[in-house]
Write a protein that holds these residues in place. Structure first.
Motif, PDB file in Angstrom:
ATOM      1  N   TYR A  48       0.495 -56.402  72.871  1.00 50.52           N
ATOM      2  CA  TYR A  48      -0.411 -56.142  71.754  1.00 50.52           C
ATOM      3  C   TYR A  48      -1.769 -56.783  71.961  1.00 50.52           C
ATOM      4  O   TYR A  48      -2.783 -56.295  71.433  1.00 50.52           O
ATOM      5  CB  TYR A  48       0.243 -56.567  70.436  1.00 50.52           C
ATOM      6  N   SER A  49      -1.848 -57.849  72.759  1.00 47.03           N
ATOM      7  CA  SER A  49      -3.143 -58.419  73.140  1.00 47.03           C
ATOM      8  C   SER A  49      -3.916 -57.444  74.028  1.00 47.03           C
ATOM      9  O   SER A  49      -5.112 -57.214  73.817  1.00 47.03           O
ATOM     10  CB  SER A  49      -2.919 -59.744  73.869  1.00 47.03           C
ATOM     11  N   ILE A  50      -3.223 -56.860  75.020  1.00 45.22           N
ATOM     12  CA  ILE A  50      -3.860 -55.863  75.892  1.00 45.22           C
ATOM     13  C   ILE A  50      -4.312 -54.657  75.087  1.00 45.22           C
ATOM     14  O   ILE A  50      -5.435 -54.148  75.255  1.00 45.22           O
ATOM     15  CB  ILE A  50      -2.888 -55.450  77.019  1.00 45.22           C
ATOM     16  N   ILE A  51      -3.442 -54.193  74.203  1.00 43.76           N
ATOM     17  CA  ILE A  51      -3.774 -53.025  73.374  1.00 43.76           C
ATOM     18  C   ILE A  51      -5.008 -53.304  72.522  1.00 43.76           C
ATOM     19  O   ILE A  51      -5.902 -52.457  72.388  1.00 43.76           O
ATOM     20  CB  ILE A  51      -2.573 -52.649  72.492  1.00 43.76           C
ATOM     21  N   GLY A  52      -5.089 -54.522  71.974  1.00 40.00           N
ATOM     22  CA  GLY A  52      -6.228 -54.882  71.131  1.00 40.00           C
ATOM     23  C   GLY A  52      -7.535 -54.967  71.890  1.00 40.00           C
ATOM     24  O   GLY A  52      -8.613 -54.832  71.300  1.00 40.00           O
ATOM     25  N   ASN A  53      -7.465 -55.189  73.198  1.00 43.27           N
ATOM     26  CA  ASN A  53      -8.668 -55.312  74.029  1.00 43.27           C
ATOM     27  C   ASN A  53      -8.924 -54.076  74.892  1.00 43.27           C
ATOM     28  O   ASN A  53      -9.700 -54.138  75.847  1.00 43.27           O
ATOM     29  CB  ASN A  53      -8.547 -56.543  74.936  1.00 43.27           C
ATOM     30  N   SER A  54      -8.263 -52.978  74.562  1.00 48.29           N
ATOM     31  CA  SER A  54      -8.383 -51.752  75.362  1.00 48.29           C
ATOM     32  C   SER A  54      -8.609 -50.562  74.434  1.00 48.29           C
ATOM     33  O   SER A  54      -8.471 -50.656  73.213  1.00 48.29           O
ATOM     34  CB  SER A  54      -7.117 -51.532  76.192  1.00 48.29           C
ATOM     35  N   SER A  55      -8.932 -49.434  75.051  1.00 48.76           N
ATOM     36  CA  SER A  55      -9.095 -48.208  74.270  1.00 48.76           C
ATOM     37  C   SER A  55      -8.732 -47.005  75.134  1.00 48.76           C
ATOM     38  O   SER A  55      -8.868 -47.035  76.362  1.00 48.76           O
ATOM     39  CB  SER A  55     -10.535 -48.064  73.762  1.00 48.76           C
ATOM     40  N   MET A  56      -8.238 -45.962  74.482  1.00 48.44           N
ATOM     41  CA  MET A  56      -7.980 -44.684  75.137  1.00 48.44           C
ATOM     42  C   MET A  56      -7.073 -44.816  76.364  1.00 48.44           C
ATOM     43  O   MET A  56      -7.283 -44.204  77.391  1.00 48.44           O
ATOM     44  CB  MET A  56      -9.300 -44.007  75.539  1.00 48.44           C
ATOM     45  N   ARG A  57      -6.044 -45.662  76.260  1.00 46.45           N
ATOM     46  CA  ARG A  57      -5.086 -45.887  77.349  1.00 46.45           C
ATOM     47  C   ARG A  57      -5.729 -46.441  78.622  1.00 46.45           C
ATOM     48  O   ARG A  57      -5.136 -46.380  79.694  1.00 46.45           O
ATOM     49  CB  ARG A  57      -4.307 -44.604  77.676  1.00 46.45           C
ATOM     50  N   ASN A  58      -6.925 -46.986  78.513  1.00 46.10           N
ATOM     51  CA  ASN A  58      -7.545 -47.676  79.644  1.00 46.10           C
ATOM     52  C   ASN A  58      -7.220 -49.158  79.491  1.00 46.10           C
ATOM     53  O   ASN A  58      -8.020 -49.939  78.985  1.00 46.10           O
ATOM     54  CB  ASN A  58      -9.065 -47.443  79.665  1.00 46.10           C
ATOM     55  N   TRP A  59      -6.032 -49.530  79.926  1.00 43.35           N
ATOM     56  CA  TRP A  59      -5.511 -50.861  79.651  1.00 43.35           C
ATOM     57  C   TRP A  59      -6.207 -51.907  80.524  1.00 43.35           C
ATOM     58  O   TRP A  59      -6.302 -51.762  81.738  1.00 43.35           O
ATOM     59  CB  TRP A  59      -4.000 -50.887  79.877  1.00 43.35           C
ATOM     60  N   ASN A  60      -6.677 -52.973  79.863  1.00 44.41           N
ATOM     61  CA  ASN A  60      -7.428 -54.023  80.554  1.00 44.41           C
ATOM     62  C   ASN A  60      -6.557 -55.267  80.758  1.00 44.41           C
ATOM     63  O   ASN A  60      -5.970 -55.782  79.794  1.00 44.41           O
ATOM     64  CB  ASN A  60      -8.668 -54.413  79.738  1.00 44.41           C
ATOM     65  N   PHE A  61      -6.509 -55.746  81.995  1.00 43.01           N
ATOM     66  CA  PHE A  61      -5.736 -56.939  82.340  1.00 43.01           C
ATOM     67  C   PHE A  61      -6.693 -58.033  82.814  1.00 43.01           C
ATOM     68  O   PHE A  61      -7.702 -57.753  83.453  1.00 43.01           O
ATOM     69  CB  PHE A  61      -4.727 -56.625  83.449  1.00 43.01           C
ATOM     70  N   ILE A  62      -6.350 -59.274  82.491  1.00 45.98           N
ATOM     71  CA  ILE A  62      -7.184 -60.415  82.874  1.00 45.98           C
ATOM     72  C   ILE A  62      -6.842 -60.839  84.301  1.00 45.98           C
ATOM     73  O   ILE A  62      -5.677 -60.872  84.692  1.00 45.98           O
ATOM     74  CB  ILE A  62      -6.955 -61.589  81.896  1.00 45.98           C
TER      75      ILE A  62
END
Length: 324
Positions: free
Chosen positions: A241-255
């Motif tokens: 849910y942290s990744i989902i909150g920092n992403s959009s349109m299924r472009n998932w962002n990882f640190i």
């Protein structure tokens, strides 16, 4: 004659299910039950030919072929821990909510092998399944499996789709289970599937496995066990849910993460995978093919080294490693 055969097959399946779901981690009947379960399905549906050996390439990793997906059943602890976790989770939802439990099973393979034991132990008014599977050959066999064991009453719907892109039609789902992974979360679309489904569902949904941890480890020649250096990802509900909150349109962002270590000429770096399907159902080093070490190939072989790790999703998911 057909009815008699079905009755006998269901009787065998029921006994295997009871032994697989036994709460003991190790018992005499476990290995025979898992192997018997696999043999039962393979005997009825011939997968030993050339059918289903080709993987399906998706935007987020390989969906493994029907034959290979079916073979995974023979991994004793893997089948036991995932099936048992699903069973206890269903019982938990029933106990809390006193209602029929709806399970979304993403990536069923040809047998929906994690679901059949649960169906054999519970009634359709207790549990319903929605099945997602991308492979048309697997879907075809799955339909036959359901009919062979008279389990249609447990199945809400079956969708041939890419679960990493599937739009959830309603939020009336209690449990999501997916076992579409390889060691170190490489190659297969587990992460993308779970993020896609979680992004459309409320946070009180149960996601199985609950935690997949990948760590960087050092393996020295002659040592019995790898030395943990750093945790690279703990893929659980909080992180999803942290990744989902920092992403959009299924472009998932990882640190990304920098890790420093020292290597001698006898050392090798590797990725170690530990899986907590749920409490009491754990898969640790070498418990299954999911827990084998994944060796890293580096240009620098020894001395002080700094590495940058970032998990990425593309046609071959996994950790991108940059030597600094």
């Amino acid at each position: 004659m057909i009815k008699l055969k079905k009755t006998e097959l269901k009787k065998r399946l029921l006994q295997y299910s009871r032994d697989i779901l036994n709460p003991e981690n190790f018992h005499d009947k476990l290995a025979p039950a898992v192997m018997g379960y696999a043999d039962l399905l393979f005997e009825e549906f011939d997968l030993d030919g050339s059918v289903g050996r080709e993987h399906i390439q998706t935007l987020n990793g390989n969906a493994i072929g029907t034959f290979w997906a079916a073979k995974c059943i023979r991994e004793i602890f893997r089948t036991q821990r995932f099936s048992r976790a699903l069973y206890s989770s269903v019982l938990g939802v029933i106990g809390r909510n006193r209602k029929q439990t709806h399970v979304l099973y993403a990536g069923t393979g040809p047998f929906a092998a994690l679901a059949l034991p649960i169906m054999m132990m519970l009634k359709p008014e207790n549990v319903q399944f929605t099945f997602l599977e991308i492979n048309p050959e697997s879907i075809e066999i799955l339909e036959k499996v359901i009919d062979l064991f008279d389990l249609r009453a447990y199945v809400k719907s079956i969708h041939q789709c890419d679960a990493s892109l599937w739009d959830v039609p309603s939020s009336g789902i209690d449990i999501v289970i997916s076992e579409t992974m390889c060691r170190a979360l490489v190659a297969e679309p587990q992460v993308a599937i779970m993020l896609n489904l979680a992004s459309q569902l409320p946070e009180d949904v149960v996601f199985l496995p609950e935690e997949i941890k990948v760590s960087l480890c050092k393996l020295s020649r002659g040592s019995g066990a790898p030395e943990r250096i750093a945790e690279l990802i703990n893929f659980n509900k909080a992180l999803m849910y942290s990744i989902i909150g920092n992403s959009s349109m299924r472009n998932w962002n990882f640190i990304d993460q920098d890790v420093q270590t020292n290597l001698s000429e006898d050392d090798h770096l590797c990725l170690m995978t530990e899986i907590r399907v749920n409490d009491g159902n754990i898969l640790n080093l070498n418990d299954s093919s999911l827990n084998l070490l994944e060796k890293l190939k580096l240009d620098k072989k020894q001395g002080a080294i700094t590495l940058n790790f970032k998990y990425t999703l593309d046609k071959r998911p996994g950790f991108k490693v940059i030597e600094k």
